[in-house]
Design an enzyme around this catalytic site. Structure first.
Site, PDB file in Angstrom:
ATOM      1  N   ARG A 167      -4.138  10.549 -16.587  1.00 38.73           N
ATOM      2  CA  ARG A 167      -4.638  10.232 -15.249  1.00 38.73           C
ATOM      3  C   ARG A 167      -4.212  11.307 -14.260  1.00 38.73           C
ATOM      4  NH1 ARG A 167      -2.399   4.367 -14.411  1.00 38.73           N
ATOM      5  NH2 ARG A 167      -3.290   4.638 -12.329  1.00 38.73           N
ATOM      6  N   CYS A 173       1.681   7.696  -6.737  1.00 33.91           N
ATOM      7  CA  CYS A 173       1.033   7.224  -7.963  1.00 33.91           C
ATOM      8  C   CYS A 173      -0.425   6.958  -7.613  1.00 33.91           C
ATOM      9  CB  CYS A 173       1.747   5.985  -8.518  1.00 33.91           C
ATOM     10  SG  CYS A 173       1.921   4.621  -7.346  1.00 33.91           S
ATOM     11  N   LYS A 181      -1.429   3.642  -6.234  1.00 31.93           N
ATOM     12  CA  LYS A 181      -1.447   2.736  -5.086  1.00 31.93           C
ATOM     13  C   LYS A 181      -0.053   2.376  -4.580  1.00 31.93           C
ATOM     14  CE  LYS A 181      -2.324  -1.067  -8.348  1.00 31.93           C
ATOM     15  NZ  LYS A 181      -3.258  -2.151  -8.716  1.00 31.93           N
TER      16      LYS A 181
END
EC number: 2.8.1.1
Length: 297
Positions: free
Chosen positions: A187, A248, A250
């Site tokens: 991610r 990160c 949220k």
């Protein structure tokens, strides 16, 4: 780094079980179940009602946030936080112990730990090993909901522990803060999608260092010791004697970075609350890095 006596960020399952057994739960000690799961996977409140640590109240992260914000899980106001935790029987004199039911051992609990700290409350700890190990070790559980007497809590926002979009944007040029992103490598790099996210590509803020939060936990779900944690930071060339921001998607697993640094004696890590969810939607394209996007181009 200024050396100071820090409040214990972790308590053991044995300590909590003994505290419950000896009747210490009450205005001076409250326990919170801060579990949250992606929609369609598990139901946190339902699981709480089925079984939880005796005396624990359910901390609803969906309720205790800025529901008017377009970004995920943003902090509530001082008044909103104070009112919410006051209903859970928490005052400024309460030692708060937080856990969650994540199979990793810990996921949302460090977020709630940080929320208390950012609102000026220092006597807060995470249950090391989480509910997973509470069950594994055979400690008691109950389905009886907790009904604590409401208390008065005064929240005072500690802005040194919180960073805004504007501050992180300015940091791209000033480089006053190191920036650590706690998401998985895929991610972070942009090669794997953001889970359950519509219109949110993966990638990271330019200049960020990747330290997946799972690396701070053992296979058994406990927080790694200070020596191991320091080695992780050193491997990533993150200097714990210098200012540090955690981010990160949220603002949740970023709090694992803050907790890990705290356990190494660094209590001043700030969290970028909007994190990637806000950055992706607001920041200039050149400030966003994604291998996935560059490969498609």
């Amino acid at each position: 780094m200024v050396h100071q006596v820090l409040y214990r960020a972790l308590v053991s399952t044995k300590w909590l079980a003994e505290s419950i057994r000896t009747g210490k739960l009450g205005p001076g000690l409250r326990v919170l179940d801060a579990s949250w799961y992606s929609p369609g996977t598990r139901e946190a409140r339902k699981e709480y009602l089925e079984r939880h640590v005796p005396g624990a109240s359910f901390f609803d992260i969906e309720e205790c946030r800025d529901t008017a914000s377009p970004y995920e899980m943003m902090l509530p106001s001082e008044a909103g936080f104070a009112e919410y935790v006051g209903r859970l029987g928490i005052s400024n004199h309460t030692h708060v112990v937080v856990y969650d039911g994540e199979h990793l051992g810990s996921f949302y609990a460090p977020r709630v730990w940080w929320m208390f700290r950012v609102f000026g409350h220092r006597t807060v700890s995470v249950l090391n090993g989480g509910f997973r190990n509470w069950l594994k070790e055979g400690h008691p559980v109950t389905s009886e909901p907790s009904r604590p007497e409401p208390a008065v809590f005064k929240a005072t926002l500690d802005r040194s522990l919180l960073k805004t979009y504007e501050q992180v944007l300015e940091n791209l040029e000033s480089k006053r803060f190191q920036l650590v992103d706690s998401r998985s490598q895929g991610r972070f790099l942009g090669t794997e999608p953001e889970p359950d996210a519509v219109g949110l590509d993966s990638g990271h803020i330019r200049g960020a260092v990747n330290m997946p939060f799972m690396d701070f936990l053992t296979e058994d779900g406990f927080e790694k010791g200070p020596e191991e944690l320091r080695a992780l930071f050193q491997t990533k060339k993150v200097d714990l004697s210098q200012p540090l921001i955690a981010t990160c998607r949220k603002g949740v697993t970023a709090c694992h970075v803050a907790l890990a640094a705290y356990l190494c004696g660094k209590p001043d890590v700030a969290v970028y609350d909007g994190s990637w969810s806000e950055w992706f939607r607001r920041a200039p394209p050149e400030s966003r890095v994604s291998q996935g996007k560059s490969e498609k181009a």
